[in-house]
Design a protein around this motif. Structure first.
Motif, PDB file in Angstrom:
ATOM      1  N   GLU A 142      35.731  44.380  38.365  1.00  0.00           N
ATOM      2  CA  GLU A 142      35.223  43.712  37.165  1.00  0.00           C
ATOM      3  C   GLU A 142      34.365  44.641  36.331  1.00  0.00           C
ATOM      4  O   GLU A 142      34.299  44.498  35.103  1.00  0.00           O
ATOM      5  CB  GLU A 142      34.436  42.462  37.542  1.00  0.00           C
ATOM      6  N   PHE A 143      33.686  45.591  36.978  1.00  0.00           N
ATOM      7  CA  PHE A 143      32.933  46.577  36.196  1.00  0.00           C
ATOM      8  C   PHE A 143      33.900  47.493  35.461  1.00  0.00           C
ATOM      9  O   PHE A 143      33.642  47.939  34.337  1.00  0.00           O
ATOM     10  CB  PHE A 143      31.994  47.384  37.104  1.00  0.00           C
ATOM     11  N   THR A 161      36.829  46.492  34.368  1.00  0.00           N
ATOM     12  CA  THR A 161      37.251  45.686  33.222  1.00  0.00           C
ATOM     13  C   THR A 161      36.177  45.670  32.145  1.00  0.00           C
ATOM     14  O   THR A 161      36.470  45.787  30.957  1.00  0.00           O
ATOM     15  CB  THR A 161      37.538  44.250  33.674  1.00  0.00           C
ATOM     16  N   LEU A 162      34.928  45.527  32.578  1.00  0.00           N
ATOM     17  CA  LEU A 162      33.821  45.498  31.622  1.00  0.00           C
ATOM     18  C   LEU A 162      33.804  46.766  30.792  1.00  0.00           C
ATOM     19  O   LEU A 162      33.640  46.736  29.572  1.00  0.00           O
ATOM     20  CB  LEU A 162      32.488  45.354  32.376  1.00  0.00           C
ATOM     21  N   TYR A 217      36.418  46.608  28.088  1.00  0.00           N
ATOM     22  CA  TYR A 217      36.078  45.701  26.986  1.00  0.00           C
ATOM     23  C   TYR A 217      34.926  46.229  26.151  1.00  0.00           C
ATOM     24  O   TYR A 217      34.903  46.055  24.928  1.00  0.00           O
ATOM     25  CB  TYR A 217      35.737  44.306  27.530  1.00  0.00           C
ATOM     26  N   VAL A 218      33.947  46.881  26.789  1.00  0.00           N
ATOM     27  CA  VAL A 218      32.836  47.449  26.012  1.00  0.00           C
ATOM     28  C   VAL A 218      33.352  48.551  25.100  1.00  0.00           C
ATOM     29  O   VAL A 218      32.975  48.636  23.925  1.00  0.00           O
ATOM     30  CB  VAL A 218      31.733  47.991  26.948  1.00  0.00           C
ATOM     31  N   GLY A 260      27.936  49.312  32.181  1.00  0.00           N
ATOM     32  CA  GLY A 260      28.262  49.112  33.586  1.00  0.00           C
ATOM     33  C   GLY A 260      27.057  49.374  34.471  1.00  0.00           C
ATOM     34  O   GLY A 260      26.751  48.617  35.389  1.00  0.00           O
ATOM     35  N   MET A 293      32.457  36.925  36.549  1.00  0.00           N
ATOM     36  CA  MET A 293      32.691  37.949  35.527  1.00  0.00           C
ATOM     37  C   MET A 293      34.076  37.822  34.922  1.00  0.00           C
ATOM     38  O   MET A 293      34.251  37.879  33.698  1.00  0.00           O
ATOM     39  CB  MET A 293      32.507  39.349  36.126  1.00  0.00           C
ATOM     40  N   GLN A 294      35.076  37.620  35.782  1.00  0.00           N
ATOM     41  CA  GLN A 294      36.435  37.569  35.248  1.00  0.00           C
ATOM     42  C   GLN A 294      36.615  36.368  34.329  1.00  0.00           C
ATOM     43  O   GLN A 294      37.216  36.475  33.259  1.00  0.00           O
ATOM     44  CB  GLN A 294      37.456  37.524  36.382  1.00  0.00           C
ATOM     45  N   GLU A 344      34.821  36.848  31.059  1.00  0.00           N
ATOM     46  CA  GLU A 344      35.586  37.709  30.164  1.00  0.00           C
ATOM     47  C   GLU A 344      36.733  36.942  29.524  1.00  0.00           C
ATOM     48  O   GLU A 344      37.018  37.104  28.340  1.00  0.00           O
ATOM     49  CB  GLU A 344      36.147  38.907  30.934  1.00  0.00           C
ATOM     50  N   ALA A 398      32.955  51.546  35.288  1.00  0.00           N
ATOM     51  CA  ALA A 398      33.067  51.236  33.867  1.00  0.00           C
ATOM     52  C   ALA A 398      33.665  52.417  33.107  1.00  0.00           C
ATOM     53  O   ALA A 398      34.453  52.239  32.174  1.00  0.00           O
ATOM     54  CB  ALA A 398      31.700  50.871  33.294  1.00  0.00           C
TER      55      ALA A 398
END
Lengths: 320, 390, 290
Positions: C41-42, C44-45, C48-49, C72, C106-107, C110, C201
């Motif tokens: 998930e980090f 993915t983060l 997206y960031v 992250g 988190m998922q 998002e 991240a």
């Protein structure tokens, strides 16, 4: 433990079909199936301390075996169930032997890899499993002249299975084998030094655990009457782990409490929350639950009750 | 004291009357919707939901069905067959819906089907493509999406003009991808083409270079691609990197060419796409006025344009159910099922009318949707070149 | 032969990306003993960031990657302090379950924030591939490989040569002694988790443009990361790097020469074989993990 405390839940469980709608009975049946699965995972995780993150593989093997035997070879449900348990148990033996020298994270990874391979086989070996299209139309079990197709009948079947698995776990845990499990979990080198053949017991735990998961798989297949490679999805394993750890690993009631709670919870969320928030709420509740009851529900509540003064008339023993 | 008890009795009587009075004229008609709203295909599930909501609002704006408003009860099947079955059970038993639309993926639909038979509730299948869904002898299933065989038949007339001689397949490793390869493979072989490689990719895979390398080695002239739009984007980009250099035809209707242009850019140039809705030229659809209205409403709500190629399914599914309830005169499951055999309406895709499909005595309903081919040329979606040149 | 070369090149690039995922997790799992299911998930983060930074703030690509790393690391720090520190004494399963909860939260957050439609992340590299004989490779992928190598080297330097790195190694070797020597244990734990999450991240920000950004992109990433970590030995950075490369090449060759359907199975079978014969990983020193 008061007598009422012991008999009331049993009474409730036995009469459930009388006062629940078919939808709620459906939830109860799913809770029961996951109860069997949680108990099986608990044997490995809670008692020997080894985490199997591929447990869905045993579940899926049981489901597919039972479905295929009744669909393709037209076996009756009961021998198919036995075969499912046997095959799943054999898979457990295989994984147990594979991991002779592996513990902890390495054991986890072997179980994940094993589940991954089995999952890919189920998707790609079309001639055997029908691949992604799955196996629809799995027949309902029959007991003599009666078909166990109705929800109530199936509920009692599942209830019997849960009771049986619970009894088996209890016998096992309280026996010499169970003590060996705990020795393996608590201090393996010490156990070995006093002559406990830890690997042998680990394999025993794996076999029984896998066979039990296979039982759960067969029950699942004949209830939903449709088996597809999705049974090997990681989310099934994760759900089982959540039930065991949040319910209280290393106890007998914990997995059952966890199974009921985490089967009912998503359905409750389905009723009260709109679809955007259901999974988010589920995750948040999980985190909060672990925060306040990090050792699991049953151990934490037992500890709390044990800590209260004995003379308190309001004290109620937890159910077994 | 006496006055208080009179008031109490009056209140109780009023309550009893209110409860027992037939509230039919006020209670809304409930239609169940089961879609994957979370998980890997959440985008598609949500597009269907958006289309369904447009249908509901249009129906309600015109006064509802039989004078009653339509209410959509939307459930998430989390891309898990077990959840699809649970959602169906909840909708049927707790919410007492007379009809359901769902469940997007074929295995989700197959998992929900036993519940339909158990309780006797019809379901309109809006996306699933597995042939077995209508061939299993479940008389409560009515499908408006085309099974892969029907899709292949829809392309048959263009095969010669496309110039397909040696074909390779690359498909997602699900029932949809596999079914597509079988159906199109059979159709192409009948037309005299040879089939080279048939490669697969896992649903979550992002790197297809190995498969592309293998396909490159076959020396074929066309690649048939069946998967969701994200993977199509990746395959096209990776094919461009490896200089695959051959015709690409995507099947299944989920290719969302607009999104491909945005994300794959030049890599998508020249590719052909089988779609069931052409939001770029709505006037060319069987009911041009309805299609245009749908496109406009979708834009008005701020939904992404690329979702239209899937979102229309939600509209057509709900419109079909609503029409059946209207014909039946009541929102009762068995009556709705019987009415579904009688409906004939115009959806965004085209005419919807069910024909018998499957074993005798237990047939399911299958409609014959319209099938279109478009092409990406000069960074825009256009009618295919083989049609343009006369 | 041409095919083999292309497969090898594909595998190398793929492996580089796996390595990047692995080094972050080997710090968290290997050193802190936290089964971090939210690692993906980090990742993915980060993607997206980067997407947000490029799309809304319109910043430079490299700044976007830095922003992703910072995000992250910051979120990782917060996670460690609020969730892991209070549960420090509990069993490994409890922390694992908490991270599962974080994963779910988190998922789905998002999904709620960005919707399920995949986002394409723009990048400044030309799309035409570099062609060297029979082999083609995209400039972006080459860049990813180079940057991954740089990040790995930087992390190794951090752990081996800096005071912070020394403090980290000390804490995880012997916490009590390290505390006695004046190391702020709490800060070290938070910093390690932040570093690992920041690296994840970074992987997301770099790989996002190569593929696409969508909420469930982290699931497979997590699984591969765990495989890489175990292959390379827990806490072993160079091991994770080599493990990642090996896994990538093996998968690529397996998909190319055996069967594309069973592609992932190749990785799993290799892991099973490796663990059978060298249980502590390919590159770790022989030690029994109990």
């Amino acid at each position: 433990m008061t007598r009422i405390g012991r008999w009331l839940p049993a009474l409730v469980a036995l009469t459930l079909p009388l006062w629940l709608s078919t939808y709620h009975l459906h939830v109860a049946i799913m809770a029961g199936i996951f109860g069997v699965l949680a108990l099986s995972l608990n044997l490995l995780l809670g008692y020997t301390g080894q985490l199997s993150l591929g447990h869905a593989a045993f579940f899926g093997i049981g489901a597919y075996t039972s479905a295929l035997l009744t669909l393709r070879l037209e076996w009756s449900f009961w021998p198919a169930l036995a075969a499912a348990m046997a095959l799943a148990g054999a898979a457990g033996w295989f994984v147990g032997r594979l991991s002779l020298k592996l513990r902890g994270a390495y054991f986890v990874l072997v179980t994940i890899s094993f589940a991954g391979v089995i999952s890919l086989v189920s998707v790609n070996w079309i001639e055997l499993t029908n691949g992604p299209l799955g196996l629809p139309g799995v027949p309902a079990p029959e007991l003599g002249p009666w078909s166990l197709r109705t929800k109530s009948a199936y509920y009692y079947l599942v209830l019997a299975a849960v009771a049986l698995c619970y009894a088996v776990c209890r016998r096992l845990v309280n026996s010499r084998i169970g003590r060996a499990f705990v020795a393996l979990r608590e201090n393996e080198p010490l156990a070995e030094s006093v002559g406990v053949e830890v690997t042998h017991y680990l394999v025993v735990a794996a076999v029984v655990s896998a066979a039990m998961a296979g039982l759960g798989g067969s029950l699942y297949a004949h209830y939903t009457r449709f088996v597809s490679p999705e049974v090997f999805l990681f989310t099934y394993t994760v759900t089982m782990v959540i039930m065991v750890v949040a319910g209280g690993k290393g106890t007998l009631a914990g997995p059952l409490v966890g199974a009921v709670l985490f089967t009912v919870l998503p359905e409750t969320l389905r009723a009260v929350a709109s679809w955007q928030w259901q999974m988010l709420a589920y995750g948040l509740l999980l985190v909060l639950l672990l925060f306040f009851l990090p050792r699991g529900i049953v151990p934490q509540i037992s500890a709390y009750i044990a800590g209260r003064p004995r003379s308190d008339p309001g004290a109620r023993a937890p159910s077994p | 004291m006496v006055r208080r008890s009179i008031v109490l009795v009056a209140l109780v009587l009023a309550a009893l009357v209110a409860v027992t009075l037939p509230a039919q004229s006020q209670a809304p008609i409930k239609i169940g919707v089961i879609e994957p709203l979370s998980g890997p295909v959440a985008a598609s599930g949500n597009y269907i939901r958006m289309g369904a909501e447009i249908a509901r609002d249009w129906i309600n704006a015109k006064g509802g069905v039989n004078g009653r408003k339509v209410d959509l009860l939307i459930e998430d099947n989390k891309s898990d067959p077990k959840e699809a079955a649970s959602a169906a059970e909840k909708l049927i038993v707790r919410d007492k819906v007379p009809a359901i639309m769902g469940a997007w993926g074929s295995s989700m639909t197959l998992a929900a089907m036993p519940k339909l038979e158990e309780y006797g509730v019809p379901m309109v299948v809006e996306t699933s493509s597995a042939a077995s869904i209508t061939k299993r002898g479940n008389p409560w299933i009515f499908r408006i999406s085309p099974p892969s065989e029907m899709e292949a038949l829809g392309l048959e007339q263009y095969v010669d003009r496309l110039g397909v001689k040696r074909v390779d397949f690359l498909a997602v490793n699900t029932d949809w991808g596999r079914g597509s390869i079988t159906a199109f493979g059979d159709m192409l072989k009948k037309k005299g083409a040879t089939v080279g490689a048939a490669e697969f990719m896992e649903q979550a895979a992002t790197d297809m270079n190995a498969q592309i390398t293998k396909i490159k080695a076959t020396g074929g002239d066309t690649l048939f691609l069946t998967t969701a739009v994200e993977q199509i984007t990746l395959v096209m980009k990776q094919a461009q990197e490896q200089r695959l250099g051959r015709k690409i035809v995507t099947t299944g209707g989920s290719s969302s060419p607009t999104q491909l242009i945005k994300q794959a850019g030049a890599a998508a140039e020249g590719s052909y796409h089988i779609v069931f809705f052409m939001p770029w030229f709505p006037e060319a659809m069987p009911d041009g006025r309805l299609a245009k209205a749908f496109v406009d409403e979708w834009a008005k709500r701020g939904h992404p344009f690329e979702g239209l190629t899937e979102g229309f399914r939600g509209h057509d599914g709900i419109a079909t159910i609503a029409e059946a309830i209207r014909v039946a005169g009541k929102d009762e499951a068995a009556a709705v099922r019987d009415a579904l055999w009688k409906v004939s309406l115009m959806g965004v895709n085209g005419p919807i009318k069910f024909e018998k499909d499957g074993p005798a005595g237990k047939e399911s309903g299958q409609s014959k949707p319209s099938i279109f081919v478009v092409q990406i040329r000069d960074g825009k979606v256009a009618l295919p070149d083989f049609l343009a040149k006369k | 032969m041409d095919q083999l070369l292309q497969h090898l090149v594909n595998g190398l690039v793929l492996g580089g990306t796996y390595a990047l995922l692995g080094i972050g997790l080997t710090l968290i799992f290997g050193l802190m003993n936290v089964v971090n299911f939210a690692h993906g998930e980090f990742y993915t983060l980060g993607a997206y960031v980067a997407f947000a930074a490029l799309g809304w703030a319109g910043v430079d690509f490299f700044v976007a990657v830095l922003a992703a790393i910072a995000a992250g690391a910051a979120l990782g720090w917060v996670c460690e302090v609020t969730l892991l520190r209070p549960l420090r004494g509990e069993s490994i399963d409890t922390t694992m379950l908490v991270m599962i909860g974080v994963w779910i939260v988190m998922q789905n957050a998002e999904l709620l924030a960005w919707g399920g439609v995949a986002k394409s992340i723009p990048h400044p590299f030309p799309t035409a591939p570099l062609v060297l004989g029979p082999v083609a490779i995209a400039p972006l992928r080459l860049f990813v490989l180079v940057l991954a190598a740089a990040l790995i080297a930087a992390s190794w330097l951090l752990i081996q040569k800096t005071k912070l790195g020394r403090a980290m190694r000390a804490t995880f070797q012997d916490r009590d002694t390290a505390a006695l020597m004046g190391v702020g244990i709490g800060r070290i734990h938070a910093a390690t988790f932040a570093l690992g999450s920041g690296l994840a991240a970074a992987a997301g920000a770099l790989l996002g443009p190569v593929f696409l950004a969508y909420p469930s992109m982290g699931d497979l990433a997590s699984l591969k990361a765990f495989c890489v970590v175990i292959l390379g030995g827990l806490g072993n950075l160079p091991g994770a790097t080599l493990g990642g490369l090996l896994l990538g090449i093996a998968e690529e060759l397996g998909a190319g020469y055996i069967s594309s359907g069973y592609r992932d199975a190749v990785g799993f079978v290799i892991i099973i074989l490796v663990l059978l014969f060298r249980p502590s990983g390919l590159f770790a020193r022989q030690e029994r993990i109990a």
